[in-house]
Design a protein around this motif. Sequence first.
Motif, PDB file in Angstrom:
ATOM      1  N   TRP A  31       0.758  -1.092  -0.023  1.00 59.47           N
ATOM      2  CA  TRP A  31      -0.088  -0.362  -0.509  1.00 59.47           C
ATOM      3  C   TRP A  31       0.402   1.377  -0.463  1.00 59.47           C
ATOM      4  O   TRP A  31       1.685   1.738   1.029  1.00 59.47           O
ATOM      5  CB  TRP A  31      -0.839  -0.335   1.511  1.00 59.47           C
ATOM      6  N   THR A 100      -4.569  -2.107  -7.725  1.00 60.88           N
ATOM      7  CA  THR A 100      -5.819  -2.917  -7.770  1.00 60.88           C
ATOM      8  C   THR A 100      -6.395  -2.633  -6.332  1.00 60.88           C
ATOM      9  O   THR A 100      -7.830  -2.984  -6.496  1.00 60.88           O
ATOM     10  CB  THR A 100      -5.153  -4.768  -6.565  1.00 60.88           C
ATOM     11  N   GLU A 101      -6.414  -1.551  -5.862  1.00 63.40           N
ATOM     12  CA  GLU A 101      -7.410  -1.608  -4.359  1.00 63.40           C
ATOM     13  C   GLU A 101      -7.029  -0.104  -4.201  1.00 63.40           C
ATOM     14  O   GLU A 101      -5.944   0.813  -4.108  1.00 63.40           O
ATOM     15  CB  GLU A 101      -7.414  -1.900  -3.362  1.00 63.40           C
ATOM     16  N   ARG A 103      -8.037   2.876  -0.652  1.00 62.64           N
ATOM     17  CA  ARG A 103      -8.797   3.326   0.499  1.00 62.64           C
ATOM     18  C   ARG A 103      -8.415   5.024   0.855  1.00 62.64           C
ATOM     19  O   ARG A 103      -6.923   5.201   0.821  1.00 62.64           O
ATOM     20  CB  ARG A 103      -8.424   2.295   1.927  1.00 62.64           C
TER      21      ARG A 103
END
Length: 132
Positions: A31, A100-101, A103
């Motif tokens: 991340w 991919t993500e 947040r």
Amino acid sequence: MKRSISLVIEGPAGVLLVRRPDDDESLPGVWGLPAASLRSGESERDAVLRAGRDKLGVEVEPLWPVGAAEREGQAMRDWAVRVVEGAPEVPQPGDGTQYTELRWGEHADLAPAARAGSLCARALLRAVGSSW
């Protein structure tokens, strides 16, 4: 020298974090911040605008440089930006690393990326007076 920029997007829920794919060659599954390498002849400002579009599908306004980090052959500058149109989404259909993500998180959530060698995470953590 390879020059890159990253986007620091702050919101009510924290800083926008993106996850690299598990098969990423340099930081698999980590991340971090959305980032892009400068193309030949491209300014940092233009790379920031391109990264917003290509990596997150949004239009951004570059505000100011936040921090920088270097290591042999690589230089990274983090840029505070404001989203002026759209909502960040990943992955995008473009070339290069597609995340991919995403947040919202805390600056401290970048510590694992900094320990893994992420220059953008190191630059931001230094700029906010945090360690990894």
